[in-house]
Write a protein that holds these residues in place. Structure first.
Motif: not given
Length: 508
Positions: A265-269
């Motif tokens: 639900q949150k982006d990868y670095s």
């Protein structure tokens, strides 16, 4: 006077004698008649018929007794249960016949309390291989027997599988051989099936296989946790589950057989994406689940793009009545493409349901070393609703026309390293509510995908045997068709036929 009295008495005596003689003759005649009747009855057709029937019955009874003795002595049995509860599957037979190690299956049950189903099933294994034997151990009489293989407390009616060749052992609690579900109306658990064969065969695979797969699940980005059914099933096919936070890790562990990415639900670095790419480029394998939210994650999307897959913006809505469940147009019932992951599901006619899915597309810009194959596809009437907050389920301006892929298999061979990915458009495919339903094929789809990317086709799990009532799953269109047939067409045919018969009789 005296002489006359004497004569009278003499005559009376003579009369009495005469009557007695007559009675005797009559009695003798009666006896002779009865004897004749008895003799005649033995010669009658009725007697001969009864005697014949009695003799035939006696012969049949003797034959049955002899056959029963033979069947009992030879231990000949026929499994007439609907799902073959007491018959080992071909998966087990194929695996067991190749076992070379000496295996002992210990049945740990108190004397007199053995479970009949468990007993029947485990006794089948020695019949398949001379390397397998079954022994019974009463935990009351031998309380410390299992401790040299299993340190925790054991339960009655459990099973211990021991490989004498390498001393590997696997303990199977009694509860693991029973499949149960919770009725959320009463909050009580009830049995829905048995899993004796599946657990014992899995234990045989565990004690005889050195290289067992390890699955690492990526965490730290709001990924959904795997449910009980998934984790239990992974253990059953001897896949060890681990988790990895890619944000705090330097690399993907070398023992990782398959990397599971479950709809972050949150982006990868960028560094995380680079680390995952390095793992995959060395022949690593991955299962990736997306949803309609992940299409906005730029770095995550770049990982998919790198392997020739992109997400379609929006939420897929089905326009075909045959391709969604009930009245829910976003609970998609996709078609199977021809692929080894879906072969069994397709042949069994089992549906999978993909709720709240995003569409997947293959990119023409993918490298020549990459090959893609669809697994699940929507109908031509599907469309992707770009405004996911819209309350109008109908197609609107700006929505994207289908059909769409809902599952894609990706293979890349480069520098003699083969990489396999399976990408799905719905993370809800492996939601507990979907995989725990025995009527759907979602769990099988997941397990088949794991086996595909890990090249462990021989670890296909033996499915549980259901003991509950099976339900017929039909699509909305099929439900409407059968409703029309049963409520309108069939009654009209019956009434029409009756009316025709009545009119025809009146004319006569």
């Amino acid at each position: 006077m005296k002489d006359q009295i004497t004569d009278n008495k003499t005559n009376e005596t003579i009369d009495n004698l005469t009557e007695n003689v007559a009675d005797d003759k009559e009695a003798i005649g009666t006896k002779a008649s009865i004897a004749d009747k008895i003799k005649a009855s033995f010669k009658s057709r009725k007697f001969r018929g009864g005697a014949y029937a009695t003799a035939v019955s006696a012969v049949v009874i003797i034959i049955i007794l002899v056959l029963n003795i033979i069947v009992t002595e030879l231990d000949l049995k026929v499994d007439i249960s609907k799902e073959g509860t007491f018959t080992l599957t071909d998966v087990t037979k194929d695996y067991v016949k190749n076992i070379k190690d000496d295996i002992t299956i210990y049945y740990l049950a108190q004397t007199g309390q053995e479970d009949k189903t468990t007993t029947e099933i485990i006794q089948k294994y020695p019949q398949l291989s001379g390397h397998i034997k079954v022994e019974y151990k009463d935990p009351v009489l031998y309380p410390s027997f299992a401790q040299k293989y299993y340190s925790d407390a054991i339960t009655n009616n459990s099973v211990l599988v021991v490989n004498s060749s390498n001393d590997r052992a696997k303990y199977i609690p009694a509860g693991d051989m029973i499949v149960s579900e919770v009725d959320y109306n009463t909050y009580q658990s009830y049995q829905t099936g048995i899993d004796v064969e599946g657990q014992v065969t899995s234990a045989l695979q565990y004690v005889t296989t050195e290289d067992l797969p390890v699955m690492y699940t990526v965490t730290g980005h709001g990924e959904a946790e795997l449910g009980t059914t998934i984790t239990t099933s992974l253990g059953k096919i001897n896949v060890t589950s681990q988790s990895i936070n890619t944000l705090t890790s330097e690399s993907i562990p070398e023992d990782c057989s398959v990397l599971l990415i479950n709809a972050p639900q949150k982006d990868y670095s960028p560094d995380e994406v680079t680390m995952i790419k390095e793992y995959l480029s060395k022949g690593g394998d991955a299962l990736i689940y997306t949803d309609y939210n992940t299409s906005s994650l730029e770095n995550f999307a770049s990982l998919l793009d790198y392997y020739g897959v992109s997400q379609v913006t929006g939420l897929v809505v089905e326009g075909s009545r045959n391709h969604y469940m009930g009245q829910y147009m976003t609970y998609l019932v996709p078609d199977y493409s021809t692929h080894e992951i879906t072969t069994d599901l397709k042949s069994d006619g089992t549906y999978v349901v993909a709720p709240l899915s995003s569409g997947l597309q293959t990119l023409d810009t993918a490298r020549s070393t990459i090959t893609t194959a669809p697994i699940l596809v929507t109908s031509d009437e599907a469309y992707s609703k770009t405004d996911i907050n819209s309350t109008n389920s109908s197609k609107e301006d700006g929505d994207i026309d289908g059909p769409f892929n809902l599952g894609i298999a990706v293979t890349e061979t480069y520098n003699e390293a083969e990489t396999k990915l399976v990408v799905y458009g719905s993370s809800a495919l492996i939601d507990e509510s979907m995989v725990s339903s025995s009527s759907l094929g979602n769990l099988d789809l997941f397990l088949n995908s794991v086996n595909y990317v890990t090249d462990k086709a021989d670890t296909l799990a033996v499915r549980t045997v259901s003991t509950e009532q099976q339900y017929l799953n039909v699509t909305a269109a099929q439900a409407n068709l059968w409703s029309v047939l049963m409520v309108i067409v069939l009654p009209v045919i019956v009434l029409g036929t009756g009316g025709f018969v009545v009119l025809r009789r009146r004319k006569k």
